[in-house]
Design a protein around this motif. Structure first.
Motif, PDB file in Angstrom:
ATOM      1  N   VAL A 276      35.237   7.324 -11.974  1.00 28.30           N
ATOM      2  CA  VAL A 276      35.960   8.543 -12.314  1.00 28.30           C
ATOM      3  C   VAL A 276      36.712   8.441 -13.640  1.00 28.30           C
ATOM      4  O   VAL A 276      37.442   9.351 -14.006  1.00 28.30           O
ATOM      5  N   ALA A 277      36.509   7.329 -14.350  1.00 31.18           N
ATOM      6  CA  ALA A 277      37.261   7.150 -15.592  1.00 31.18           C
ATOM      7  C   ALA A 277      36.591   7.884 -16.751  1.00 31.18           C
ATOM      8  O   ALA A 277      35.434   8.282 -16.669  1.00 31.18           O
ATOM      9  N   THR A 278      37.338   8.060 -17.817  1.00 34.23           N
ATOM     10  CA  THR A 278      36.788   8.731 -19.000  1.00 34.23           C
ATOM     11  C   THR A 278      36.179   7.696 -19.941  1.00 34.23           C
ATOM     12  O   THR A 278      36.439   6.501 -19.826  1.00 34.23           O
ATOM     13  N   LYS A 279      35.355   8.201 -20.856  1.00 37.85           N
ATOM     14  CA  LYS A 279      34.646   7.316 -21.780  1.00 37.85           C
ATOM     15  C   LYS A 279      35.613   6.486 -22.628  1.00 37.85           C
ATOM     16  O   LYS A 279      35.414   5.292 -22.798  1.00 37.85           O
ATOM     17  N   GLN A 280      36.695   7.177 -23.083  1.00 34.01           N
ATOM     18  CA  GLN A 280      37.648   6.466 -23.944  1.00 34.01           C
ATOM     19  C   GLN A 280      38.222   5.242 -23.232  1.00 34.01           C
ATOM     20  O   GLN A 280      38.288   4.151 -23.782  1.00 34.01           O
ATOM     21  N   GLN A 281      38.610   5.471 -21.979  1.00 32.42           N
ATOM     22  CA  GLN A 281      39.266   4.366 -21.281  1.00 32.42           C
ATOM     23  C   GLN A 281      38.285   3.228 -21.008  1.00 32.42           C
ATOM     24  O   GLN A 281      38.631   2.050 -21.134  1.00 32.42           O
ATOM     25  N   ILE A 282      37.043   3.589 -20.648  1.00 33.80           N
ATOM     26  CA  ILE A 282      36.052   2.553 -20.376  1.00 33.80           C
ATOM     27  C   ILE A 282      35.769   1.758 -21.637  1.00 33.80           C
ATOM     28  O   ILE A 282      35.736   0.520 -21.629  1.00 33.80           O
ATOM     29  N   ASP A 283      35.610   2.470 -22.769  1.00 35.81           N
ATOM     30  CA  ASP A 283      35.336   1.775 -24.024  1.00 35.81           C
ATOM     31  C   ASP A 283      36.508   0.890 -24.428  1.00 35.81           C
ATOM     32  O   ASP A 283      36.323  -0.249 -24.858  1.00 35.81           O
ATOM     33  N   ALA A 284      37.702   1.427 -24.247  1.00 33.68           N
ATOM     34  CA  ALA A 284      38.889   0.656 -24.625  1.00 33.68           C
ATOM     35  C   ALA A 284      38.990  -0.613 -23.795  1.00 33.68           C
ATOM     36  O   ALA A 284      39.419  -1.658 -24.270  1.00 33.68           O
ATOM     37  N   ASN A 285      38.566  -0.512 -22.528  1.00 33.10           N
ATOM     38  CA  ASN A 285      38.695  -1.652 -21.633  1.00 33.10           C
ATOM     39  C   ASN A 285      37.505  -2.597 -21.705  1.00 33.10           C
ATOM     40  O   ASN A 285      37.542  -3.680 -21.154  1.00 33.10           O
ATOM     41  N   GLY A 286      36.422  -2.119 -22.303  1.00 29.38           N
ATOM     42  CA  GLY A 286      35.250  -2.969 -22.420  1.00 29.38           C
ATOM     43  C   GLY A 286      34.326  -2.933 -21.222  1.00 29.38           C
ATOM     44  O   GLY A 286      33.718  -3.931 -20.874  1.00 29.38           O
ATOM     45  N   GLY A 287      34.185  -1.812 -20.542  1.00 32.15           N
ATOM     46  CA  GLY A 287      33.120  -1.700 -19.552  1.00 32.15           C
ATOM     47  C   GLY A 287      33.555  -1.442 -18.121  1.00 32.15           C
ATOM     48  O   GLY A 287      32.743  -1.137 -17.268  1.00 32.15           O
ATOM     49  N   TYR A 288      34.825  -1.578 -17.851  1.00 30.75           N
ATOM     50  CA  TYR A 288      35.255  -1.330 -16.489  1.00 30.75           C
ATOM     51  C   TYR A 288      36.700  -0.825 -16.517  1.00 30.75           C
ATOM     52  O   TYR A 288      37.398  -0.989 -17.518  1.00 30.75           O
ATOM     53  N   VAL A 289      37.130  -0.249 -15.416  1.00 27.09           N
ATOM     54  CA  VAL A 289      38.500   0.238 -15.329  1.00 27.09           C
ATOM     55  C   VAL A 289      39.046  -0.131 -13.954  1.00 27.09           C
ATOM     56  O   VAL A 289      38.351   0.025 -12.952  1.00 27.09           O
ATOM     57  N   ILE A 290      40.235  -0.665 -13.931  1.00 25.78           N
ATOM     58  CA  ILE A 290      40.818  -1.012 -12.631  1.00 25.78           C
ATOM     59  C   ILE A 290      41.642   0.145 -12.087  1.00 25.78           C
ATOM     60  O   ILE A 290      41.632   0.431 -10.900  1.00 25.78           O
ATOM     61  N   TRP A 291      42.352   0.808 -12.976  1.00 25.09           N
ATOM     62  CA  TRP A 291      43.164   1.946 -12.548  1.00 25.09           C
ATOM     63  C   TRP A 291      43.015   3.086 -13.562  1.00 25.09           C
ATOM     64  O   TRP A 291      43.459   2.946 -14.688  1.00 25.09           O
ATOM     65  N   PRO A 292      42.343   4.174 -13.215  1.00 20.25           N
ATOM     66  CA  PRO A 292      42.075   5.215 -14.215  1.00 20.25           C
ATOM     67  C   PRO A 292      43.347   5.994 -14.568  1.00 20.25           C
ATOM     68  O   PRO A 292      44.157   6.311 -13.689  1.00 20.25           O
ATOM     69  N   THR A 293      43.514   6.275 -15.851  1.00 21.44           N
ATOM     70  CA  THR A 293      44.673   7.070 -16.264  1.00 21.44           C
ATOM     71  C   THR A 293      44.360   8.554 -16.169  1.00 21.44           C
ATOM     72  O   THR A 293      45.231   9.372 -15.952  1.00 21.44           O
ATOM     73  N   GLU A 294      43.073   8.875 -16.353  1.00 24.51           N
ATOM     74  CA  GLU A 294      42.659  10.259 -16.358  1.00 24.51           C
ATOM     75  C   GLU A 294      41.407  10.336 -15.483  1.00 24.51           C
ATOM     76  O   GLU A 294      40.528   9.484 -15.565  1.00 24.51           O
ATOM     77  N   ILE A 295      41.342  11.367 -14.653  1.00 24.62           N
ATOM     78  CA  ILE A 295      40.218  11.408 -13.713  1.00 24.62           C
ATOM     79  C   ILE A 295      39.220  12.470 -14.123  1.00 24.62           C
ATOM     80  O   ILE A 295      39.581  13.599 -14.442  1.00 24.62           O
ATOM     81  N   SER A 296      37.912  12.066 -14.134  1.00 22.75           N
ATOM     82  CA  SER A 296      36.880  13.039 -14.452  1.00 22.75           C
ATOM     83  C   SER A 296      35.701  12.829 -13.511  1.00 22.75           C
ATOM     84  O   SER A 296      35.314  11.689 -13.234  1.00 22.75           O
ATOM     85  N   PHE A 297      35.154  13.935 -13.014  1.00 21.94           N
ATOM     86  CA  PHE A 297      34.056  13.804 -12.062  1.00 21.94           C
ATOM     87  C   PHE A 297      32.708  14.083 -12.704  1.00 21.94           C
ATOM     88  O   PHE A 297      31.745  14.388 -12.024  1.00 21.94           O
TER      89      PHE A 297
END
Lengths: 324, 295
Positions: free
Chosen positions: B42-63
C-alpha cells in the motif's frame, strides 16, 4: 501414526453369542450393502487410477519408454536404466544433496518443535498460550511461493536485512542466491514454515503425561530442570521416536516445491535433489525410463528406511510405527 | 486466569520475563514479514524508492497496486481460476472423502475389510511423479483443470479421519433411523452429516488450502499460461521479477511500483488462508488428533 490403529479388528464384535449366527447368504449381503459399495466406488476408482496403476506403471523403469509407442510397444531393457542412472554424476550429486539436506533438517529442524512445545507448555496464561499457538501455526498453511517471496523480501539482495546493513555502512551479504548457504536457507525456511505446526503432536504428548508424576517429583525435591529431564522427556519419548521414524521414511523427500522454486537462483549443483532430478530428467528432458527408475528407487529405499528405523526402535525397546 | 498448580510454587520473575521475551521474539519473527508485505503493497512509489525496495511502515496509503491487479489482466484471471479450481476441487474431494468414509465405516459390511486395506495401503507407498504424469496424459487430462482436481482428490488420511468420527456416532442413532425405514443414503444425509459437521468442515478446509496452494500441479499439467492459477502467476511476478501489467496508454497515468504489485499479489494469495484460519484453529488440533489416534 494412524496405520496400526485403524486396521480392521481381527475379532468381530461379540454379538449373538446365544444364538449362533446363521451366515447371511452372499447375495443378500450384496443387496443389503450395495449402497455402501457405491459410496466407496469413486474413491476406489481414483486411487486405482492415480495410485495403483501408476505403481504398476513404474515398470517403465525397466523399459526404453517412448510415449508414442506406449507401454506395449516400448522395448524392455532390463536394468539398463538403473545402470545409466548409477553412472550419471548428476544423479549422485542429487543423492548427495538430498542426504545433506535431510541430515541438516534432522539435526537443526527436528528438535525445534520439541523445544517449542516444552516452552509453550510452561505458559500458564491460557490466552497468551492460544495467541502464540495461533501465530506459529499460521505459516504452515501458506504456499511455498509465498514463503519464498517473504524470505526474498527480508533476506534477498534488496531485502530488509541487506538494506539495513547498507544504510549502516556494513557489508551486505547475499543469502538467497548463495550456493554455499542454500541448504541452510532451505532448513531455515522449513523451520519458519513448519516448526510451529510440528508442536501440536508434542503438546499432545506432554498433555497426556500424568500430572501426578510432576507432583510426586516436586514433593521429592525435583527442580524444574529435573522435572523436565525425568518426567517430561521420558513421557514424550515414544512420540519423539515415532516422529523420527516417520521423518527417516521421508529422508529422500526434501521439500520438492520449495527447491524447485529456488533452484535457478543457485544452480543445480547445490540445489538438485532426487525429486527435482526426476522432474527435469523425465518431464522436461523426456528420459522417461531413467527418471522413473530414479523415482522407483526412491520409493523402495524410503520404504526400507521406515522398516529399518522401526526395527531399530523395537531393538531399543520403543513401540515404533507398528507393533511387532 | 492461571492454571498453574499450587504445589509448583511461584516462578521467579526473571524466568517469566525470559520466557515472555522468547515467545514475543518467536511471534515477531513470524509476523514481521507479513507486516512488510502489507506495508509495501500500500506504499507509494516515492517511499519505496527512498527506502530501496520495501517499506515497514507506510506514511501514505495508496491502493493503486490492488486496483492494477483487479483490472482484467492475467493476474485477475488467475485469481478467478484459482477460486474456481479450489471451489470445485474441494466439493469433489470432500464428497469422495465423506462417501468413502461412511461406506467403510460399518465393520460387518461386505468387502469392508478388503476395501479398507486397499485404501490404507496407499499411505505406505506413493507412486512416482512420472507414472502419475503419464496416467494423467493417457486419460487426456493434460491442459485441463481436471488434472489439478482429480489426481489429488482422494487421500487415505482424510478418509481415516472422517471415518473415525463417523464410527464415534452413537449406534442408537443408526438403529433408530433404520427402524424408521431409512436407507443408507438417507442415513448419510440425516444422521451422519449432521453429526460430523465439525470434522467435515475441518477436513474440507484442509483440502481447500491444498488446492489453493497447489503450485506444482499446474506447472506439471498445464502448458497454456492463459490457464495458470494464482500461485504460478505469483511465481512469475514475484520470484522471477517479471511484472507484466497491461500497458496503460492513458496519458498521465502513473503505474503503481512493481514492488507494490508484487506484494499486493502475495497479500491476496494469503488472504483466503487468513479468512479460514480462525475456523481451522478452532477445531484442527483437537479434530486432527482424535481422528488420527482413535481411528
Amino acid at each position: 501414526m494412524a496405520v496400526n490403529q485403524t486396521l480392521p479388528r481381527v475379532n468381530p464384535p461379540p454379538e449373538n453369542k446365544l444364538h449362533p449366527q446363521r451366515k447371511t447368504p452372499f447375495l443378500t449381503r450384496l443387496w443389503r450393502d450395495s449402497p455402501l459399495l457405491v459410496m466407496v466406488a469413486p474413491a476406489v476408482i481414483i486411487l486405482l487410477l492415480f495410485t495403483y496403476i501408476p505403481l504398476l506403471g513404474s515398470v517403465i523403469a525397466f523399459m526404453d519408454y517412448v510415449p508414442f509407442l506406449g507401454f506395449t510397444g516400448s522395448e524392455w531393457v532390463g536394468w539398463a536404466n538403473f545402470s545409466s542412472l548409477f553412472s550419471d554424476t548428476a544423479f549422485w550429486n542429487a543423492l548427495w544433496n538430498t542426504a545433506q539436506i535431510t541430515f541438516l533438517q534432522i539435526v537443526l529442524f527436528f528438535p525445534v518443535p520439541i523445544v517449542l512445545a516444552v516452552l509453550l507448555n510452561t505458559v500458564a496464561m491460557p490466552l497468551a498460550k492460544r495467541f502464540v499457538q495461533s501465530v506459529i501455526y499460521l505459516p504452515h498453511f501458506l504456499s511455498w511461493v509465498i514463503i519464498v517471496a517473504l524470505f526474498q523480501q527480508i533476506l534477498g539482495g534488496n531485502g530488509v536485512l541487506n538494506r539495513f546493513l547498507i544504510t549502516h555502512a556494513l557489508t551486505p551479504f547475499e543469502i538467497m542466491s548463495n550456493p554455499d548457504a542454500f541448504k541452510l536457507l532451505l532448513t531455515t525456511q522449513a523451520i519458519w514454515k513448519d516448526a510451529g505446526w510440528g508442536t501440536i503432536i508434542f503438546l499432545a504428548a506432554i498433555a497426556a503425561i500424568n500430572p501426578g508424576l510432576y507432583e510426586a517429583a516436586t514433593i521429592d525435591g525435583a527442580g524444574a530442570w529435573q522435572r523436565f529431564w525425568h518426567v517430561t522427556l521420558p513421557g514424550m519419548r515414544p512420540i519423539i521416536v515415532l516422529m523420527l521414524i516417520l521423518r527417516l521414511g521421508d529422508a529422500l523427500t526434501v521439500g520438492f516445491e520449495q527447491i524447485l522454486l529456488q533452484r535457478d537462483a543457485v544452480g543445480p549443483g547445490a540445489a538438485e535433489v532426487l525429486d527435482t532430478f526426476t522432474y527435469f530428467n523425465g518431464v522436461v528432458d523426456g528420459s522417461w525410463g531413467t527418471a522413473t527408475a530414479a523415482g522407483l528407487l526412491k520409493g523402495v529405499v524410503s520404504l526400507l528406511l521406515v522398516l529399518a528405523a522401526n526395527k531399530l526402535a523395537h531393538r531399543l525397546g520403543e513401540e515404533g510405527v507398528y507393533r511387532r | 486466569m492461571n492454571s498453574r498448580p499450587v504445589w509448583l510454587g511461584k516462578p521467579k520473575p526473571i524466568a517469566i520475563a525470559l520466557k515472555a521475551l522468547a515467545l514475543a521474539l518467536i511471534c515477531a519473527v513470524v509476523i514481521f514479514p507479513f507486516l512488510v508485505v502489507i506495508s509495501t503493497s500500500v506504499a507509494t512509489k516515492q517511499q519505496i524508492d527512498a527506502n530501496g525496495g520495501y517499506v515497514i511502515w507506510p506514511t501514505e496509503i495508496s491502493f493503486e497496486a490492488y486496483k492494477q491487479i483487479f483490472n482484467g489482466t492475467q493476474v485477475s484471471r488467475s485469481i478467478v481460476i484459482s477460486v474456481g479450481v479450489t471451489a470445485v476441487g474441494t466439493a469433489f474431494s470432500l464428497a469422495c472423502t465423506v462417501l468413502a468414509a461412511y461406506g467403510l465405516s460399518r465393520r460387518q459390511s461386505l468387502f469392508q475389510r478388503g476395501l479398507l486395506s486397499f485404501v490404507l495401503f496407499t499411505l505406505l507407498f506413493a507412486p512416482g511423479m512420472i507414472p502419475v504424469y503419464l496416467m494423467v496424459k493417457q486419460l487426456g487430462m493434460l491442459n485441463t483443470y481436471w488434472s489439478l482436481i482429480i489426481p489429488t482428490a482422494v487421500s487415505a488420511f482424510n478418509i481415516v479421519i472422517v471415518r473415525g468420527f463417523i464410527q464415534a456416532i452413537p449406534h442408537e442413532l443408526f438403529d433408530a433411523a433404520r427402524m424408521d425405514g431409512a436407507g443408507e443414503w438417507r442415513i448419510l444425509r440425516s444422521v451422519v452429516l449432521p453429526n460430523s459437521r465439525a470434522v467435515v468442515a475441518v477436513v474440507g478446509l484442509f483440502i481447500a488450502v491444498g488446492y489453493w496452494n497447489n503450485y506444482f500441479g499446474p506447472l506439471l499439467y498445464l502448458n497454456d499460461t492463459e490457464m495458470w492459477p494464482l500461485q504460478l502467476v505469483m511465481r512469475t511476478f514475484v520470484l522471477e521479477n517479471n511484472v507484466t501489467t497491461n500497458a496503460q496508454a492513458i496519458p498521465g497515468y502513473v503505474a503503481p511500483p512493481a514492488q507494490s504489485v508484487q506484494m499486493a499479489l502475495v497479500a491476496i494469495a494469503t488472504l483466503p488462508i487468513l479468512c479460514v484460519y480462525p475456523f481451522l484453529t478452532k477445531h484442527m488440533s483437537k479434530g486432527m488428533l482424535t481422528g488420527a489416534i482413535k481411528g
